[in-house]
Design a protein around this motif. Structure first.
Motif, PDB file in Angstrom:
ATOM      1  N   ALA A  89     -17.136  17.822  39.135  1.00 26.00           N
ATOM      2  CA  ALA A  89     -16.601  18.599  40.246  1.00 26.00           C
ATOM      3  C   ALA A  89     -16.238  17.645  41.373  1.00 26.00           C
ATOM      4  CB  ALA A  89     -17.633  19.614  40.727  1.00 26.00           C
ATOM      5  N   GLU A  90     -15.173  17.989  42.086  1.00 23.60           N
ATOM      6  CA  GLU A  90     -14.816  17.203  43.275  1.00 23.60           C
ATOM      7  C   GLU A  90     -15.211  17.993  44.514  1.00 23.60           C
ATOM      8  OE1 GLU A  90     -10.625  16.293  43.816  1.00 23.60           O
ATOM      9  OE2 GLU A  90     -11.027  15.096  45.608  1.00 23.60           O
ATOM     10  N   ALA A  91     -15.885  17.316  45.430  1.00 24.71           N
ATOM     11  CA  ALA A  91     -16.272  17.937  46.698  1.00 24.71           C
ATOM     12  C   ALA A  91     -15.111  17.823  47.680  1.00 24.71           C
ATOM     13  CB  ALA A  91     -17.507  17.234  47.256  1.00 24.71           C
ATOM     14  N   VAL A 102     -16.713  12.387  45.051  1.00 24.48           N
ATOM     15  CA  VAL A 102     -16.688  12.514  46.508  1.00 24.48           C
ATOM     16  C   VAL A 102     -15.586  11.615  47.068  1.00 24.48           C
ATOM     17  CG1 VAL A 102     -18.044  12.202  48.621  1.00 24.48           C
ATOM     18  CG2 VAL A 102     -19.175  12.986  46.541  1.00 24.48           C
ATOM     19  N   ASN A 103     -14.744  12.165  47.916  1.00 20.39           N
ATOM     20  CA  ASN A 103     -13.688  11.366  48.556  1.00 20.39           C
ATOM     21  C   ASN A 103     -14.287  10.473  49.632  1.00 20.39           C
ATOM     22  OD1 ASN A 103     -11.025  12.516  47.444  1.00 20.39           O
ATOM     23  ND2 ASN A 103     -12.197  14.340  48.017  1.00 20.39           N
ATOM     24  N   VAL A 104     -13.916   9.223  49.593  1.00 20.33           N
ATOM     25  CA  VAL A 104     -14.429   8.281  50.590  1.00 20.33           C
ATOM     26  C   VAL A 104     -13.228   7.543  51.181  1.00 20.33           C
ATOM     27  CG1 VAL A 104     -15.810   6.204  50.907  1.00 20.33           C
ATOM     28  CG2 VAL A 104     -16.655   8.027  49.438  1.00 20.33           C
ATOM     29  N   LEU A 132     -17.095   7.842  43.471  1.00 17.95           N
ATOM     30  CA  LEU A 132     -16.391   7.798  44.755  1.00 17.95           C
ATOM     31  C   LEU A 132     -14.894   7.736  44.483  1.00 17.95           C
ATOM     32  CD1 LEU A 132     -18.626   5.214  46.681  1.00 17.95           C
ATOM     33  CD2 LEU A 132     -18.985   7.676  46.347  1.00 17.95           C
ATOM     34  N   GLU A 133     -14.134   8.635  45.103  1.00 20.72           N
ATOM     35  CA  GLU A 133     -12.672   8.631  44.956  1.00 20.72           C
ATOM     36  C   GLU A 133     -12.055   7.906  46.133  1.00 20.72           C
ATOM     37  OE1 GLU A 133     -10.836  12.394  44.156  1.00 20.72           O
ATOM     38  OE2 GLU A 133     -12.006  12.718  42.333  1.00 20.72           O
ATOM     39  N   ILE A 134     -11.297   6.872  45.823  1.00 19.12           N
ATOM     40  CA  ILE A 134     -10.675   6.083  46.874  1.00 19.12           C
ATOM     41  C   ILE A 134      -9.179   6.051  46.647  1.00 19.12           C
ATOM     42  CG2 ILE A 134     -10.601   3.774  47.903  1.00 19.12           C
ATOM     43  CD1 ILE A 134     -13.606   3.749  46.639  1.00 19.12           C
ATOM     44  N   MET A 136      -9.707   5.709  41.245  1.00 17.51           N
ATOM     45  CA  MET A 136      -8.560   5.459  42.095  1.00 17.51           C
ATOM     46  C   MET A 136      -7.760   6.749  42.238  1.00 17.51           C
ATOM     47  SD  MET A 136      -5.438   2.810  41.663  1.00 17.51           S
ATOM     48  CE  MET A 136      -5.984   1.302  42.412  1.00 17.51           C
ATOM     49  N   ASP A 137      -7.844   7.325  43.432  1.00 16.99           N
ATOM     50  CA  ASP A 137      -7.235   8.617  43.734  1.00 16.99           C
ATOM     51  C   ASP A 137      -5.743   8.454  44.041  1.00 16.99           C
ATOM     52  OD1 ASP A 137      -7.241  11.321  44.214  1.00 16.99           O
ATOM     53  OD2 ASP A 137      -8.568  11.245  45.956  1.00 16.99           O
ATOM     54  N   ASP A 138      -4.978   9.519  43.876  1.00 17.30           N
ATOM     55  CA  ASP A 138      -3.541   9.513  44.186  1.00 17.30           C
ATOM     56  C   ASP A 138      -2.831   8.389  43.444  1.00 17.30           C
ATOM     57  OD1 ASP A 138      -4.184  11.555  45.912  1.00 17.30           O
ATOM     58  OD2 ASP A 138      -4.054  10.338  47.725  1.00 17.30           O
ATOM     59  N   LEU A 188      -8.714   6.327  36.658  1.00 18.04           N
ATOM     60  CA  LEU A 188      -7.463   6.550  37.382  1.00 18.04           C
ATOM     61  C   LEU A 188      -7.269   8.052  37.535  1.00 18.04           C
ATOM     62  CD1 LEU A 188      -5.054   4.118  35.447  1.00 18.04           C
ATOM     63  CD2 LEU A 188      -6.304   3.671  37.589  1.00 18.04           C
ATOM     64  N   LYS A 189      -6.909   8.467  38.742  1.00 15.83           N
ATOM     65  CA  LYS A 189      -6.642   9.880  38.963  1.00 15.83           C
ATOM     66  C   LYS A 189      -5.163  10.030  39.285  1.00 15.83           C
ATOM     67  CE  LYS A 189      -8.765  13.876  41.031  1.00 15.83           C
ATOM     68  NZ  LYS A 189      -9.843  14.378  41.908  1.00 15.83           N
ATOM     69  N   ILE A 190      -4.398  10.525  38.307  1.00 13.56           N
ATOM     70  CA  ILE A 190      -2.946  10.609  38.458  1.00 13.56           C
ATOM     71  C   ILE A 190      -2.595  11.648  39.514  1.00 13.56           C
ATOM     72  CG2 ILE A 190      -0.750  11.072  37.278  1.00 13.56           C
ATOM     73  CD1 ILE A 190      -2.114  10.294  34.647  1.00 13.56           C
TER      74      ILE A 190
HETATM   75 CA    CA Z   1      -9.616  13.260  45.736  1.00 16.64          CA
END
Ligand code: CA
Ligand code: C2E
Ligand code: CA
Ligand code: CA
Length: 278
Positions: free
Chosen positions: A57-59, A115-117, A147-149, A177-179, A198-200
Motif C-alpha cells: 500500500a502507498e501512504a 511512503v513518499n519521501v 521509500l518512494e523518491i 524510484m517514483d515518477d 522502478l515506479k512507471i
Molecule cells: Ca508516490
C-alpha cells in the motif's frame, strides 16, 4: 522556485501577488496542521499482477484545513520550501509504520508499506536517526518499508543522496524510484543508484492503449527494470486493458483507480480480510 509559483498561480488566481500571498498563508497554516490534527493518511493498494493480490500500500497525505481538503500537489511544494516537510514527513513515516503493524495484527497479512519521501527530508542531517527511531518504536519490519523518491529530485546532489540511500538500504528498507520516465536519468546513473524498484509514471500508463509510442516506452521501462534486476510497478492503472497489457509486458505490480482509489485504513483491512491469508 518557478514551478511552485506556477502551481500556485494555476490554482489560486491570476496575479503573482495573489499566488505569493496564498503560499505564505499555506506555509503559516501548515505550521499548525500537525498539532491541530489536520493531517491524515489515505492508502492505495498495490497489486501483484500475476496473483491479483494486494501486496502493498502507498501512504498518501491528506490535509483538512477549515472544512477544505487541500490537495498534496498544492501544499507539499510549500512544505518543502518552508522546511515543514521534515516534521510532517517524520509524522507520515511513523503513522504509516503503525498502520502497517495494525493491519498485520488484525488481518495476519504483512503488506509492504510505501511512503513518499521528498529530497528535502533526505538531505536533513537527522533523517537516518529519525528512520531508526521510527522503526524501533513501531516494530516495523524494515524489509516491508519502502521509500518512494521522485526521479527528478534524485538527480540533484548526487553523491550525498546516494550515501543517504545506501544508509537506508543498509537497514533493509527498500527504495523505489517514483515518477520513473519523467526525469532524465541516464542508464549509467540508473545502474549506480541504490534502488530496488522502478515506479512507471502514470502519464505513460494513461496513454499506452492509444499510443504505440507510449506502449513502446512502457515496454522499454519494464525491460530496463528486468535488466537491472529491479522490481517494476505501474501507477495510475485505470482500465482493464492497461492491466492486461502490463501483465503481458511482464510488469510485476500495479496501482491505480482500477483496483482501488486511495482509501481509509479500515477499508484496506476489509479488503485484506476478503482476500484471506496464505
Ligand atoms: Ca508516490
Ligand atoms: P505520487 O507519489 O505520484 O502519487 C500518486 C498520485 O496519483 C496520488 O495523488 C494518487 O491519488 C493518484 N492516483 C492513484 N491512482 C490513480 C489513477 O488511477 N489515476 C489517476 N489519475 N491518479 C491516480 P495524490 O494523493 O493527490 O498525491 C499527489 C502527490 O503528492 C504524490 O504523487 C506525491 O508526490 C505527493 N505526496 C502525497 N503524499 C505525500 C507524502 O506523504 N510526502 C511527500 N513528500 N509527498 C507526498
Ligand atoms: Ca507519479
Ligand atoms: Ca510524484
Amino acid at each position: 522556485c518557478k514551478a511552485d509559483h506556477r502551481g500556485a498561480l494555476a490554482i489560486f488566481g491570476e496575479t503573482l501577488e495573489q499566488a505569493l500571498h496564498q503560499r505564505l498563508q499555506i506555509a503559516t497554516r501548515l505550521r499548525y496542521a500537525l498539532e491541530r490534527n489536520e493531517l491524515s493518511l489515505s492508502y492505495q493498494p498495490q497489486i501483484c499482477l500475476s496473483s491479483g493480490r494486494i501486496i502493498g500500500a502507498e501512504a498518501l497525505l491528506r490535509w483538512h484545513n477549515e472544512d477544505r481538503l487541500i490537495p498534496p500537489d498544492t501544499f507539499i511544494p510549500v512544505a518543502e520550501s518552508s522546511g515543514s516537510i521534515v516534521p510532517i514527513g517524520a509524522w507520515v513515516l511513523e503513522q504509516a509504520c503503525r498502520q502497517q503493524r495494525a493491519w498485520q495484527r488484525d488481518t495476519g497479512q504483512a503488506l509492504r508499506m510505501a511512503v513518499n519521501v521528498s529530497v528535502r527530508q533526505l538531505k536533513d542531517p537527522g533523517f537516518i536517526d529519525s528512520l531508526d527511531r521510527i522503526i524501533g518504536q513501531t516494530g516495523m519490519t524494515p524489509g516491508l518499508l519502502e521509500l518512494e523518491i521522485t526521479e527528478s529530485t534524485m538527480m540533484e546532489d548526487h553523491q550525498a543522496l546516494i550515501a543517504t540511500l545506501q544508509a537506508v538500504r543498509a537497514r533493509g528498507v527498500q527504495v523505489a524510484m517514483d515518477d520513473f520516465g519523467t526525469g532524465y536519468s541516464s542508464m549509467k546513473y540508473l545502474q549506480e543508484l541504490p534502488i530496488d524498484r522502478l515506479k512507471i509514471d502514470r502519464s505513460f500508463i494513461g496513454h499506452m492503449t492509444e499510443s504505440e509510442q507510449d506502449l513502446g516506452l512502457v515496454e522499454l521501462m519494464v525491460k530496463m527494470g528486468q535488466l537491472l534486476r529491479l522490481g517494476v510497478i505501474a501507477e495510475g492503472v485505470e482500465h482493464p486493458r492497461e492491466n492486461d497489457l502490463l501483465r503481458q509486458l511482464g510488469c510485476d505490480e500495479a496501482q491505480g483507480y482500477l483496483y482501488q482509489k486511495p482509501t481509509h485504513p479500515e477499508h484496506i483491512a476489509l479488503l485484506l480480510r476478503e482476500q484471506g491469508e496464505s
